[in-house]
Motif scaffolding. Structure first.
Motif, short mmCIF file in Angstrom:
data_model
loop_
_atom_site.label_atom_id
_atom_site.label_comp_id
_atom_site.label_asym_id
_atom_site.label_seq_id
_atom_site.Cartn_x
_atom_site.Cartn_y
_atom_site.Cartn_z
N VAL A 92 0.87 -1.16 0.00
CA VAL A 92 0.00 0.00 0.00
C VAL A 92 0.91 1.22 0.00
CG1 VAL A 92 -1.83 1.26 1.18
CG2 VAL A 92 -1.80 -1.24 1.26
N ASN A 93 0.91 1.95 -1.10
CA ASN A 93 1.84 3.05 -1.32
C ASN A 93 3.26 2.50 -1.18
OD1 ASN A 93 -0.32 4.87 -1.75
ND2 ASN A 93 -0.57 5.07 0.46
N SER A 94 4.05 2.92 -0.22
CA SER A 94 5.39 2.36 -0.08
C SER A 94 5.51 1.55 1.21
CB SER A 94 6.44 3.47 -0.11
OG SER A 94 6.23 4.38 0.95
N SER A 95 4.39 1.13 1.76
CA SER A 95 4.39 0.28 2.95
C SER A 95 3.90 -1.12 2.59
CB SER A 95 3.48 0.85 4.04
OG SER A 95 4.01 2.02 4.58
N ILE A 96 4.50 -2.09 3.23
CA ILE A 96 4.06 -3.46 3.05
C ILE A 96 3.32 -3.87 4.32
CG2 ILE A 96 4.74 -5.84 2.60
CD1 ILE A 96 7.17 -4.72 1.11
N ILE A 97 2.13 -4.41 4.12
CA ILE A 97 1.27 -4.80 5.23
C ILE A 97 1.35 -6.31 5.40
CG2 ILE A 97 -1.03 -4.66 6.23
CD1 ILE A 97 0.25 -1.89 5.57
N PHE A 98 1.66 -6.73 6.63
CA PHE A 98 1.77 -8.14 6.98
C PHE A 98 0.76 -8.47 8.08
CE2 PHE A 98 6.04 -6.84 5.72
CZ PHE A 98 6.38 -7.82 4.80
N ALA A 99 0.33 -9.72 8.12
CA ALA A 99 -0.53 -10.20 9.20
C ALA A 99 0.09 -11.46 9.79
CB ALA A 99 -1.92 -10.49 8.69
N SER A 100 0.22 -11.49 11.10
CA SER A 100 0.72 -12.70 11.75
C SER A 100 -0.46 -13.64 11.99
CB SER A 100 1.40 -12.34 13.07
OG SER A 100 0.44 -11.95 14.03
N GLN A 101 -0.16 -14.92 12.21
CA GLN A 101 -1.21 -15.88 12.50
C GLN A 101 -1.97 -15.51 13.77
OE1 GLN A 101 0.19 -19.93 12.59
NE2 GLN A 101 0.71 -19.94 10.43
N GLN A 102 -1.33 -14.79 14.69
CA GLN A 102 -1.98 -14.35 15.93
C GLN A 102 -3.06 -13.32 15.69
OE1 GLN A 102 1.16 -12.70 18.33
NE2 GLN A 102 0.94 -14.28 19.86
N GLY A 103 -3.04 -12.69 14.51
CA GLY A 103 -4.04 -11.67 14.21
C GLY A 103 -3.54 -10.25 14.32
N VAL A 104 -2.23 -10.08 14.47
CA VAL A 104 -1.66 -8.75 14.56
C VAL A 104 -1.26 -8.28 13.17
CG1 VAL A 104 0.14 -7.32 15.60
CG2 VAL A 104 -0.83 -9.23 16.89
N ILE A 105 -1.64 -7.03 12.84
CA ILE A 105 -1.36 -6.44 11.54
C ILE A 105 -0.20 -5.45 11.71
CG2 ILE A 105 -2.35 -5.24 9.55
CD1 ILE A 105 -3.77 -7.92 10.47
N TYR A 106 0.77 -5.55 10.81
CA TYR A 106 1.95 -4.70 10.84
C TYR A 106 2.10 -3.96 9.52
CZ TYR A 106 3.48 -7.59 14.79
OH TYR A 106 3.57 -8.25 15.98
N ALA A 107 2.71 -2.77 9.59
CA ALA A 107 3.07 -2.01 8.39
C ALA A 107 4.57 -1.79 8.41
CB ALA A 107 2.33 -0.67 8.35
N SER A 112 12.06 3.80 5.45
CA SER A 112 12.77 3.91 6.73
C SER A 112 13.06 2.56 7.36
CB SER A 112 11.95 4.75 7.70
OG SER A 112 10.78 4.06 8.09
N THR A 113 12.48 1.49 6.85
CA THR A 113 12.50 0.12 7.39
C THR A 113 11.93 0.06 8.81
OG1 THR A 113 14.79 0.14 8.21
CG2 THR A 113 14.42 -0.61 5.92
N GLU A 114 11.06 1.00 9.14
CA GLU A 114 10.39 0.99 10.44
C GLU A 114 9.18 0.05 10.36
OE1 GLU A 114 7.69 3.82 13.36
OE2 GLU A 114 8.51 4.65 11.52
N LEU A 115 9.11 -0.87 11.31
CA LEU A 115 7.98 -1.78 11.41
C LEU A 115 7.09 -1.29 12.53
CD1 LEU A 115 6.76 -4.54 10.44
CD2 LEU A 115 7.94 -5.55 12.41
N LYS A 116 5.82 -1.01 12.20
CA LYS A 116 4.91 -0.58 13.26
C LYS A 116 3.70 -1.49 13.30
CE LYS A 116 2.07 2.90 10.92
NZ LYS A 116 1.62 4.28 10.90
N ARG A 117 3.19 -1.64 14.50
CA ARG A 117 2.00 -2.44 14.73
C ARG A 117 0.79 -1.58 14.38
NH1 ARG A 117 1.79 -6.49 19.53
NH2 ARG A 117 -0.36 -7.18 19.44
N LEU A 118 -0.02 -2.05 13.43
CA LEU A 118 -1.19 -1.29 12.99
C LEU A 118 -2.43 -1.61 13.81
CD1 LEU A 118 -1.40 -1.15 9.09
CD2 LEU A 118 -1.06 0.73 10.69
N ALA A 119 -2.70 -2.89 13.99
CA ALA A 119 -3.94 -3.31 14.65
C ALA A 119 -3.79 -4.73 15.16
CB ALA A 119 -5.11 -3.22 13.67
N ASP A 120 -4.67 -5.09 16.07
CA ASP A 120 -4.72 -6.46 16.57
C ASP A 120 -6.17 -6.93 16.45
OD1 ASP A 120 -4.59 -8.89 17.86
OD2 ASP A 120 -3.48 -8.13 19.58
N LEU A 121 -6.39 -7.88 15.56
CA LEU A 121 -7.75 -8.39 15.34
C LEU A 121 -8.11 -9.50 16.31
CD1 LEU A 121 -7.81 -8.41 11.45
CD2 LEU A 121 -8.68 -6.67 13.02
#
Length: 165
Positions: A92-107, A112-121
């Motif tokens: 999405v734009n220049s960010s890659i969105i990942f989802a862990s099996q636990q349900g946590v979404i990261y961008a 900048s190679t900064e990984l931030k936690r977006l949401a927890d489903l």
């Protein structure tokens, strides 16, 4: 490979990238089929990698996303998502969105190679992600389709996919 391949291959700049249960991510020339390089992780590559600006981002069941030079296969960085990753990421734009099996979404900000936690489903995620117009669509094991704003992490309206009996 010396293991089963379950992930969908990524074709990027005339190279096919594919993960295997032998814990390797392979880069194969799309024209002649010659192996360009392979990268060894601690566990299986279950899902499709994603590429952006000559970097391949390969999620693994060892809880990590590996950022690899697309041409040489050298590890640039690794990011620990604290849970296996079996869903295909999205750009999405220049960010890659990942989802862990636990349900946590990261961008992952690719600049900048900064990984931030977006949401927890708070629900297991195994299926691929989809994005359109800054919204990431995620379906969870409880048969809910979630919509998340890729910039803010705001969880938008969710829809139950359970059949009404």
């Amino acid at each position: 490979t010396e293991g089963t391949i379950t992930s969908t291959p990524l074709v990027y700049n005339n190279t096919v990238y594919i993960g295997s249960f032998d814990r390797h991510l392979y880069a194969v020339d799309a024209t002649d089929g010659i192996l360009r390089w392979k990268f060894l992780a601690e566990n299986w590559f279950w899902t499709k990698p994603i590429a952006y600006n000559n970097v391949v981002y390969a999620p693994s069941l060892d809880h990590k996303v590996y950022a690899l030079d697309a041409i040489q296969g050298n590890k640039i960085a690794e990011f620990d998502l604290e849970s296996p990753i079996s869903s295909s990421p999205v750009l999405v734009n220049s960010s890659i969105i990942f989802a862990s099996q636990q349900g946590v979404i990261y961008a992952l900000n690719t600049k900048s190679t900064e990984l931030k936690r977006l949401a927890d489903l708070e629900e297991a995620i195994y299926g691929p992600l989809y994005a359109r117009e800054g919204i990431v669509y995620i379906h969870t094991q409880d048969l809910t389709l979630h919509r998340i704003n890729a910039d803010t992490g705001a969880i938008l309206m969710s829809v139950s996919l359970k059949s009404k009996e």
